[in-house]
Design a protein around this motif. Structure first.
Motif, PDB file in Angstrom:
ATOM      1  N   LEU A   1       4.504  -3.590  -9.764  1.00 32.51           N
ATOM      2  CA  LEU A   1       3.955  -3.594  -8.404  1.00 32.51           C
ATOM      3  C   LEU A   1       2.958  -4.731  -8.204  1.00 32.51           C
ATOM      4  O   LEU A   1       2.964  -5.385  -7.162  1.00 32.51           O
ATOM      5  N   PHE A   2       2.114  -4.972  -9.177  1.00 27.58           N
ATOM      6  CA  PHE A   2       1.132  -6.033  -9.021  1.00 27.58           C
ATOM      7  C   PHE A   2       1.745  -7.419  -9.138  1.00 27.58           C
ATOM      8  O   PHE A   2       1.215  -8.373  -8.578  1.00 27.58           O
TER       9      PHE A   2
ATOM     10  N   SER B   1       4.171   4.630 -15.915  1.00 28.14           N
ATOM     11  CA  SER B   1       3.102   4.278 -14.985  1.00 28.14           C
ATOM     12  C   SER B   1       2.568   2.877 -15.266  1.00 28.14           C
ATOM     13  O   SER B   1       2.318   2.109 -14.338  1.00 28.14           O
ATOM     14  N   ALA B   2       2.398   2.561 -16.531  1.00 32.08           N
ATOM     15  CA  ALA B   2       1.898   1.236 -16.889  1.00 32.08           C
ATOM     16  C   ALA B   2       2.907   0.151 -16.502  1.00 32.08           C
ATOM     17  O   ALA B   2       2.538  -0.881 -15.927  1.00 32.08           O
ATOM     18  N   ILE B   3       4.171   0.384 -16.791  1.00 32.65           N
ATOM     19  CA  ILE B   3       5.206  -0.588 -16.460  1.00 32.65           C
ATOM     20  C   ILE B   3       5.329  -0.740 -14.940  1.00 32.65           C
ATOM     21  O   ILE B   3       5.395  -1.853 -14.410  1.00 32.65           O
ATOM     22  N   GLY B   4       5.358   0.378 -14.228  1.00 38.14           N
ATOM     23  CA  GLY B   4       5.478   0.334 -12.775  1.00 38.14           C
ATOM     24  C   GLY B   4       4.291  -0.333 -12.109  1.00 38.14           C
ATOM     25  O   GLY B   4       4.448  -1.071 -11.130  1.00 38.14           O
ATOM     26  N   THR B   5       3.085  -0.090 -12.623  1.00 38.60           N
ATOM     27  CA  THR B   5       1.894  -0.735 -12.082  1.00 38.60           C
ATOM     28  C   THR B   5       1.969  -2.244 -12.267  1.00 38.60           C
ATOM     29  O   THR B   5       1.652  -3.011 -11.345  1.00 38.60           O
TER      30      THR B   5
ATOM     31  N   GLU C   1       0.826  -1.210   0.000  1.00 41.37           N
ATOM     32  CA  GLU C   1       0.000   0.000   0.000  1.00 41.37           C
ATOM     33  C   GLU C   1       0.859   1.258   0.000  1.00 41.37           C
ATOM     34  O   GLU C   1       0.561   2.225  -0.707  1.00 41.37           O
ATOM     35  N   ILE C   2       1.926   1.235   0.775  1.00 38.71           N
ATOM     36  CA  ILE C   2       2.807   2.399   0.850  1.00 38.71           C
ATOM     37  C   ILE C   2       3.506   2.624  -0.479  1.00 38.71           C
ATOM     38  O   ILE C   2       3.594   3.754  -0.973  1.00 38.71           O
ATOM     39  N   ARG C   3       3.992   1.553  -1.079  1.00 34.37           N
ATOM     40  CA  ARG C   3       4.664   1.701  -2.374  1.00 34.37           C
ATOM     41  C   ARG C   3       3.705   2.145  -3.465  1.00 34.37           C
ATOM     42  O   ARG C   3       4.106   2.881  -4.374  1.00 34.37           O
ATOM     43  N   MET C   4       2.458   1.718  -3.397  1.00 33.53           N
ATOM     44  CA  MET C   4       1.466   2.196  -4.363  1.00 33.53           C
ATOM     45  C   MET C   4       1.264   3.705  -4.229  1.00 33.53           C
ATOM     46  O   MET C   4       1.229   4.426  -5.228  1.00 33.53           O
ATOM     47  N   ILE C   5       1.138   4.178  -2.992  1.00 36.43           N
ATOM     48  CA  ILE C   5       0.961   5.614  -2.767  1.00 36.43           C
ATOM     49  C   ILE C   5       2.173   6.386  -3.280  1.00 36.43           C
ATOM     50  O   ILE C   5       2.037   7.385  -4.000  1.00 36.43           O
ATOM     51  N   LEU C   6       3.361   5.916  -2.929  1.00 34.92           N
ATOM     52  CA  LEU C   6       4.571   6.609  -3.358  1.00 34.92           C
ATOM     53  C   LEU C   6       4.743   6.577  -4.872  1.00 34.92           C
ATOM     54  O   LEU C   6       5.144   7.574  -5.481  1.00 34.92           O
ATOM     55  N   PHE C   7       4.441   5.443  -5.473  1.00 33.03           N
ATOM     56  CA  PHE C   7       4.608   5.325  -6.922  1.00 33.03           C
ATOM     57  C   PHE C   7       3.666   6.259  -7.665  1.00 33.03           C
ATOM     58  O   PHE C   7       4.085   6.992  -8.565  1.00 33.03           O
TER      59      PHE C   7
ATOM     60  N   ARG D   1       4.604  -8.118  -7.787  1.00 33.57           N
ATOM     61  CA  ARG D   1       5.228  -8.310  -6.481  1.00 33.57           C
ATOM     62  C   ARG D   1       4.254  -8.108  -5.329  1.00 33.57           C
ATOM     63  O   ARG D   1       4.659  -8.039  -4.176  1.00 33.57           O
ATOM     64  N   ARG D   2       2.974  -8.036  -5.628  1.00 35.61           N
ATOM     65  CA  ARG D   2       1.954  -7.726  -4.626  1.00 35.61           C
ATOM     66  C   ARG D   2       1.960  -8.708  -3.454  1.00 35.61           C
ATOM     67  O   ARG D   2       1.940  -8.290  -2.294  1.00 35.61           O
ATOM     68  N   ASP D   3       1.989  -9.992  -3.711  1.00 35.27           N
ATOM     69  CA  ASP D   3       1.933 -10.977  -2.623  1.00 35.27           C
ATOM     70  C   ASP D   3       3.126 -10.833  -1.684  1.00 35.27           C
ATOM     71  O   ASP D   3       2.978 -10.909  -0.465  1.00 35.27           O
ATOM     72  N   PHE D   4       4.299 -10.638  -2.247  1.00 29.22           N
ATOM     73  CA  PHE D   4       5.501 -10.471  -1.429  1.00 29.22           C
ATOM     74  C   PHE D   4       5.420  -9.194  -0.595  1.00 29.22           C
ATOM     75  O   PHE D   4       5.729  -9.199   0.596  1.00 29.22           O
ATOM     76  N   LEU D   5       4.999  -8.105  -1.206  1.00 27.88           N
ATOM     77  CA  LEU D   5       4.966  -6.818  -0.511  1.00 27.88           C
ATOM     78  C   LEU D   5       3.842  -6.741   0.519  1.00 27.88           C
ATOM     79  O   LEU D   5       3.954  -6.005   1.499  1.00 27.88           O
ATOM     80  N   LYS D   6       2.765  -7.481   0.315  1.00 28.80           N
ATOM     81  CA  LYS D   6       1.681  -7.463   1.301  1.00 28.80           C
ATOM     82  C   LYS D   6       2.068  -8.161   2.594  1.00 28.80           C
ATOM     83  O   LYS D   6       1.473  -7.907   3.631  1.00 28.80           O
ATOM     84  N   ARG D   7       3.059  -9.031   2.553  1.00 29.22           N
ATOM     85  CA  ARG D   7       3.509  -9.722   3.764  1.00 29.22           C
ATOM     86  C   ARG D   7       4.519  -8.916   4.554  1.00 29.22           C
ATOM     87  O   ARG D   7       4.839  -9.269   5.677  1.00 29.22           O
ATOM     88  N   ARG D   8       5.032  -7.838   3.989  1.00 23.12           N
ATOM     89  CA  ARG D   8       6.026  -7.012   4.665  1.00 23.12           C
ATOM     90  C   ARG D   8       5.344  -5.797   5.281  1.00 23.12           C
ATOM     91  O   ARG D   8       4.625  -5.074   4.606  1.00 23.12           O
ATOM     92  N   VAL D   9       5.582  -5.576   6.551  1.00 23.21           N
ATOM     93  CA  VAL D   9       5.028  -4.409   7.237  1.00 23.21           C
ATOM     94  C   VAL D   9       6.106  -3.796   8.126  1.00 23.21           C
ATOM     95  O   VAL D   9       7.033  -4.466   8.565  1.00 23.21           O
ATOM     96  N   LYS D  10       5.944  -2.507   8.365  1.00 26.10           N
ATOM     97  CA  LYS D  10       6.787  -1.785   9.313  1.00 26.10           C
ATOM     98  C   LYS D  10       5.846  -0.973  10.191  1.00 26.10           C
ATOM     99  O   LYS D  10       4.769  -0.581   9.756  1.00 26.10           O
ATOM    100  N   PRO D  11       6.216  -0.718  11.421  1.00 23.20           N
ATOM    101  CA  PRO D  11       5.316   0.054  12.289  1.00 23.20           C
ATOM    102  C   PRO D  11       5.169   1.505  11.843  1.00 23.20           C
ATOM    103  O   PRO D  11       4.147   2.130  12.068  1.00 23.20           O
ATOM    104  N   THR D  12       6.181   2.064  11.219  1.00 23.70           N
ATOM    105  CA  THR D  12       6.104   3.437  10.727  1.00 23.70           C
ATOM    106  C   THR D  12       6.898   3.546   9.436  1.00 23.70           C
ATOM    107  O   THR D  12       7.858   2.814   9.217  1.00 23.70           O
ATOM    108  N   TYR D  13       6.493   4.455   8.609  1.00 21.06           N
ATOM    109  CA  TYR D  13       7.140   4.657   7.310  1.00 21.06           C
ATOM    110  C   TYR D  13       7.638   6.103   7.232  1.00 21.06           C
ATOM    111  O   TYR D  13       7.247   6.864   6.358  1.00 21.06           O
TER     112      TYR D  13
END
Length: 146
Positions: free
Chosen positions: A68-69, A61-65, A14-20, A71-83
């Motif tokens: 991101l999708f 944007s198309a390539i980056g999207t 979610e964070i990488r989507m916002i930043l991208f 790598r979605r499963d991998f990135l959804k399992r990673r969390v940090k308490p603050t960004y």
């Protein structure tokens, strides 16, 4: 006893989507800041340059999207308490994007007397969006009580 409202910890996806998407949205104004610094508008037709920059941004944007999708499963399992670092990056590109919007207004033939008015409105909108994103997603409470 009612449990206290817990804030949700968002995944890195979610964070990488916002930043991208913030980067892609502000890419044209950020590039225009560089063109203004080096007087590129004197050497090329700036409207044509903006058109090709828009095409390139849409392609990125198309390539980056897609990436991101993939790598979605991998990135959804990673969390940090603050960004915090990611939020500072967002502030940085937003500041240059604000300058770029003024340059874009100038390049598109806007009256230079009204640049300050346009910047105030865009700044207020951008600040509101950054505060809401900072509170909700980045856990960056810079206006809250400690």
């Amino acid at each position: 006893m009612i449990p206290a409202k817990r804030s949700k910890i968002h995944s890195e996806f979610e964070i990488r989507m916002i930043l991208f998407y913030a980067t892609m949205l502000l890419l044209i104004p950020n590039v225009l800041v560089v063109t203004y610094l080096f007087d590129i508008d004197q050497r090329v037709d700036i409207i044509e340059f903006i058109f090709w920059l828009l095409i390139g941004t849409l392609a990125l944007s198309a390539i980056g999207t897609a990436i991101l999708f993939m790598r979605r499963d991998f990135l959804k399992r990673r969390v940090k308490p603050t960004y915090r670092g990611e939020f500072i990056y967002l502030l940085f590109i937003s500041a240059f994007g604000l300058l770029g919007i003024a340059v874009l207004y100038d390049y598109l033939g806007g009256n230079r007397q009204y640049i300050a008015n346009v910047l105030i409105v865009v700044f207020a909108l951008m600040l509101y969006i950054l505060i809401m994103l900072g509170r909700r997603y980045f856990k960056f409470e810079y206006m809250g009580k400690k």
